[in-house]
Design an enzyme around this catalytic site. Sequence first.
Site, PDB file in Angstrom:
ATOM      1  CG  HIS A 137     -10.263  34.507   5.466  1.00 45.97           C
ATOM      2  ND1 HIS A 137     -11.559  34.568   5.035  1.00 45.97           N
ATOM      3  CD2 HIS A 137      -9.778  33.323   5.021  1.00 45.97           C
ATOM      4  CE1 HIS A 137     -11.858  33.460   4.377  1.00 45.97           C
ATOM      5  NE2 HIS A 137     -10.797  32.681   4.346  1.00 45.97           N
TER       6      HIS A 137
HETATM    7  C1  LIG Z   1      -9.251  25.847   6.815  1.00 42.83           C
HETATM    8  C2  LIG Z   1      -8.815  26.959   5.900  1.00 42.83           C
HETATM    9  C3  LIG Z   1      -9.621  27.332   4.840  1.00 42.83           C
HETATM   10  C4  LIG Z   1      -9.227  28.363   3.984  1.00 42.83           C
HETATM   11  N1  LIG Z   1     -10.021  28.667   2.929  1.00 42.83           N
HETATM   12  C5  LIG Z   1      -9.693  29.671   2.089  1.00 42.83           C
HETATM   13  C6  LIG Z   1     -10.507  29.987   0.962  1.00 42.83           C
HETATM   14  O1  LIG Z   1     -11.508  29.332   0.678  1.00 42.83           O
HETATM   15  N2  LIG Z   1     -10.155  31.036   0.173  1.00 42.83           N
HETATM   16  C7  LIG Z   1      -9.053  31.782   0.444  1.00 42.83           C
HETATM   17  O2  LIG Z   1      -8.820  32.735  -0.275  1.00 42.83           O
HETATM   18  N3  LIG Z   1      -8.225  31.476   1.471  1.00 42.83           N
HETATM   19  C8  LIG Z   1      -8.519  30.437   2.299  1.00 42.83           C
HETATM   20  N4  LIG Z   1      -7.680  30.114   3.337  1.00 42.83           N
HETATM   21  C9  LIG Z   1      -6.445  30.906   3.528  1.00 42.83           C
HETATM   22  C10 LIG Z   1      -5.278  30.412   2.680  1.00 42.83           C
HETATM   23  O3  LIG Z   1      -4.954  29.091   3.028  1.00 42.83           O
HETATM   24  C11 LIG Z   1      -4.087  31.327   2.902  1.00 42.83           C
HETATM   25  O4  LIG Z   1      -4.472  32.641   2.545  1.00 42.83           O
HETATM   26  C12 LIG Z   1      -2.852  30.985   2.072  1.00 42.83           C
HETATM   27  O5  LIG Z   1      -2.436  29.677   2.253  1.00 42.83           O
HETATM   28  C13 LIG Z   1      -1.738  31.964   2.428  1.00 42.83           C
HETATM   29  O6  LIG Z   1      -0.541  31.661   1.738  1.00 42.83           O
HETATM   30  P1  LIG Z   1       0.853  31.989   2.423  1.00 42.83           P
HETATM   31  O7  LIG Z   1       1.889  31.587   1.474  1.00 42.83           O
HETATM   32  O8  LIG Z   1       0.815  33.383   2.919  1.00 42.83           O
HETATM   33  O9  LIG Z   1       0.863  31.058   3.735  1.00 42.83           O
HETATM   34  P2  LIG Z   1       0.847  29.457   3.822  1.00 42.83           P
HETATM   35  O10 LIG Z   1       0.271  28.862   2.603  1.00 42.83           O
HETATM   36  O11 LIG Z   1       0.200  29.106   5.121  1.00 42.83           O
HETATM   37  O12 LIG Z   1       2.376  29.075   3.902  1.00 42.83           O
HETATM   38  C14 LIG Z   1       3.207  29.525   4.959  1.00 42.83           C
HETATM   39  C15 LIG Z   1       4.269  28.474   5.246  1.00 42.83           C
HETATM   40  O13 LIG Z   1       5.298  29.053   6.036  1.00 42.83           O
HETATM   41  C16 LIG Z   1       5.714  28.100   7.009  1.00 42.83           C
HETATM   42  N5  LIG Z   1       6.342  28.819   8.131  1.00 42.83           N
HETATM   43  C17 LIG Z   1       5.749  29.655   9.003  1.00 42.83           C
HETATM   44  N6  LIG Z   1       6.637  30.139   9.879  1.00 42.83           N
HETATM   45  C18 LIG Z   1       7.839  29.610   9.554  1.00 42.83           C
HETATM   46  C19 LIG Z   1       9.143  29.727  10.095  1.00 42.83           C
HETATM   47  N7  LIG Z   1       9.399  30.522  11.137  1.00 42.83           N
HETATM   48  N8  LIG Z   1      10.147  29.007   9.509  1.00 42.83           N
HETATM   49  C20 LIG Z   1       9.902  28.196   8.449  1.00 42.83           C
HETATM   50  N9  LIG Z   1       8.673  28.068   7.902  1.00 42.83           N
HETATM   51  C21 LIG Z   1       7.660  28.757   8.440  1.00 42.83           C
HETATM   52  C22 LIG Z   1       4.443  27.392   7.378  1.00 42.83           C
HETATM   53  O14 LIG Z   1       4.703  26.132   7.965  1.00 42.83           O
HETATM   54  C23 LIG Z   1       3.732  27.286   6.031  1.00 42.83           C
HETATM   55  O15 LIG Z   1       4.049  26.098   5.358  1.00 42.83           O
HETATM   56  C24 LIG Z   1      -8.021  29.055   4.196  1.00 42.83           C
HETATM   57  C25 LIG Z   1      -7.208  28.667   5.256  1.00 42.83           C
HETATM   58  C26 LIG Z   1      -7.586  27.630   6.098  1.00 42.83           C
HETATM   59  C27 LIG Z   1      -6.679  27.237   7.192  1.00 42.83           C
END
Ligand SMILES: Cc1cc2nc3c(=O)[nH]c(=O)nc-3n(C[C@H](O)[C@H](O)[C@H](O)COP(=O)(O)OP(=O)(O)OC[C@H]3O[C@@H](n4cnc5c(N)ncnc54)[C@H](O)[C@@H]3O)c2cc1C
Lengths: 244, 594
Positions: B521
């Site tokens: 987080h």
């Molecule tokens: C073990 C774990 C448990 C969690 N549990 C919870 C929970 O219970 N409740 C909750 O609210 N949240 C939880 N989270 C957090 C949640 O997963 C994230 O808040 C959420 O996925 C964020 O979405 P996002 O789109 O910002 O990032 P992500 O879903 O991580 O997507 C980002 C993507 O961008 C890609 N990327 C990054 N840099 C580059 C680049 N330079 N070029 C191309 N691609 C790139 C990555 O590979 C990834 O696929 C948890 C996370 C983890 C790891």
Amino acid sequence: MVYKTRREVLAASAVAALATPALGRTISGEMPWEPNDAHPPAPVVPGPLQFLTPDEAATIDAIVDRLIPSDELGLGGKDAGCTVFIDRQLAGSYGTNETRYTKGPFPEHTLPSQGAQSPLTPREQYRNGLAALATYCKATFDGRAFEALSAAEQDTLLKGLQKGDVKLPGFSAKMLFAAVHTNAMEGYFADPVYGGNHEMAGWKLVGFPGTRYDYRDVIANPNQPYTRPPVSIQGRAEWTKPGK
Amino acid sequence: MDEARQMTTILPRKGVVIVGLGWTGSILALELARQGLDVVAIERGPWRDTATDFNIGTAADELRYSARQETLVKPAQETLTMRNTPAQTALPIRSWGSFLPGSGVGGSGMHWNGQTWRFLPNDFVINSHLTARYGAAALPQGHQIQDWGVTYDELEPHYDAFEYLCGISGVAGNLRGKIQEEGNPFEGARQRGYPTPPLKQGYAQDLFAKAAREHGLHPFPRPSANLSTAYTNTYGCSLAPCTYCGFCERFGCANYAKSSPQTCVLPALMREKTFEARTECEVTKVNLSADGKHATGVTYVDKDGVEFEQPGDLVLLCAYALFNVRLMLLSGIGKPYDRDRNEGVVGRNYAYQSSSGSTAFFESARFNPFAASGSLGVTADDYNGDNFDHGGLGFVGGASITSAHTNGRPISYRPVPPGTPTWGAAWKRATADTYQKVTTVNAAGSVMSYRDCYLDLDPTYKDPLGRPLLRMTFDFQDNERKMARWMAEHCVDIAKTMGAKQTVLNTITEPWSVVPYQTTHNTGGAVMGSDPKTSALNKYLQSWDVSNVFVMGASAFPQNAGYNPTGTVGALTYWALNAIKTTYLKNPGPLVTV
Ligand SMILES: Cc1cc2nc3c(=O)[nH]c(=O)nc-3n(C[C@H](O)[C@H](O)[C@H](O)COP(=O)(O)OP(=O)(O)OC[C@H]3O[C@@H](n4cnc5c(N)ncnc54)[C@H](O)[C@@H]3O)c2cc1C
């Protein structure tokens, strides 16, 4: 690459066949799904050591059997296959730090909060650490190797390594202990497909059912004993070996 | 470098270029493709789907996915450096511990727990609220706590959209202003109930709910993206009921029971004719026009190191909070935060989640910890946000207090009473004896923003492409330490009422460490707000400086609340999307002028 999928093989040959830029992998129009394209881990099979030398393996056998002794609660570390597990892990990508960030500089003073900063791969930690331990034992115990010490002597020495009270020549005692302790526990409690946790000894110790993947009945019946035996990724011995 | 640039292939222009195909990227890709726009999503990890990559025959593998972290971004490819205070020298996080960022289609949304919260209405106006109630002097030293520039009421329809996308299992506590017995009485008003009923709870949660009520608290089932029943969402994607398999966080779900880009978005997205995903391609930079005011597209390298330039009209950073901030710094979008001068915005107000609570040992119990799901749990919110009077407590902020079991996977889950050795016969006996008899009561707390907690580029350590790593300067400050201890004391009291024979108080006593897992987080660094001097994004998550760049994710949080972030990340995504669809696309340019 450890887990090669059919898709990766296909993709690799497709790229080789085309002279145009690969663009990574372009996916559009539909889910790029192919039947039976799962990628299970390669099961560890019994056989000769792949990384450890016989002497190293004898020492690891002795250490993991003190870390996880054999008793009325179940198999010890050695019989549970922790040494085989460690050997195969070191022989594979884990042994060479394929995923760790390994660029320097590596300063001498680091904060505990910054985590492990050593440039050594797990392979180097075992090779150098076990050599240092062998030298130390020879010098300290009249030429006896670790595995030739009494259980009480081994325990005292292991405690000294863990605390860092014992100084090994040219290698961090704490680092060696941490590596073997971490990997022995992994081996004892990981899926048996990786060579440890023989007869699911680790899972039986705590009552972990393994990969059963459905506990709706447990949630529906709180505070009751769970009685079914554990299941591995490869099932159970009696499922695959009829007549046993 | 020049040679490499000459070799860069320039690709045909796209309407929308999305960086990262995780939670936020997949939602935006689908919605904007449905507007008829040409959308390309560039993702650095591989394609992943349920049948192939978390097949039921291989998914339940603790060594492979949890200990060896197969689906995470490899630190060898990208990591951060870290230090606790600005005076220290940062060193690289060489293997992941405290947080576990994903890589590959689905992002962290593939291996998350699924605890899906709305923040409290006060959380969005926290500076004004606390100042009005307690006076500015009650706010902690060195803080940079600020209002979000958006209100709960504005976000409500978008929380609703994300919950109905996911099919969240829960029970309403406040339906259009009417408090509901079974739900969370402190939540903001919601227009309708959750899409699916709450999960069934385990033995520990039953004990907790009873004890919490005896303490005058208001327990309720934690809202869960592990679904209680089958559900078909707004995009026509179907999910199945959770089986409490205990392989949720850190794993893909083989049951199609956890809301994720895989289960909720990709099947619909892949049918869109104007959408294209490029996997195993890492975006290295957002390219800007000569005056720096307009993004012209992105540069990326494929896994063979071949470089491409993808021109585009609109660039959406969806790369996860931390990596969004790094890409902004590497690309020159917005003024970098300078802690010494207290100027600049990109990297400012990094925050995290505090964890404290109690481990509770019982004389005899069968908690069956393996029968669990990532968001199973019963929570009380009485001590969250400003739901309670902070007068005289010496801290601001709060925590959700929860009883949960998310797994009993024994490589990492082997509780023993304090004082037990870590190996040998005594360890073995204690391990066998304790596994069934332990549960916890935990407080997931807010973390305020401070001048000394921030992200910038590391002066020393580089990634394999030679670009500086992101540097994190962070520690829990006195306010959070006080709060965590106060919460832990309450957790201990509740655990005792539950019948524990021994309790351990867990709180923050050391500097924040990268080693033990805490939470993924990570918040802030590109915060939203109404003043460009203290925020990188306007209230629609649009860069103040480069108006055709929007930045999704928890990087937009000005500080963190006492909940997991993704419910709010999802709501902000739909909120920004609405502004893009209704206003920006008709008339591209800044949506807010100051
Ligand atoms: C073990 C774990 C448990 C969690 N549990 C919870 C929970 O219970 N409740 C909750 O609210 N949240 C939880 N989270 C957090 C949640 O997963 C994230 O808040 C959420 O996925 C964020 O979405 P996002 O789109 O910002 O990032 P992500 O879903 O991580 O997507 C980002 C993507 O961008 C890609 N990327 C990054 N840099 C580059 C680049 N330079 N070029 C191309 N691609 C790139 C990555 O590979 C990834 O696929 C948890 C996370 C983890 C790891």
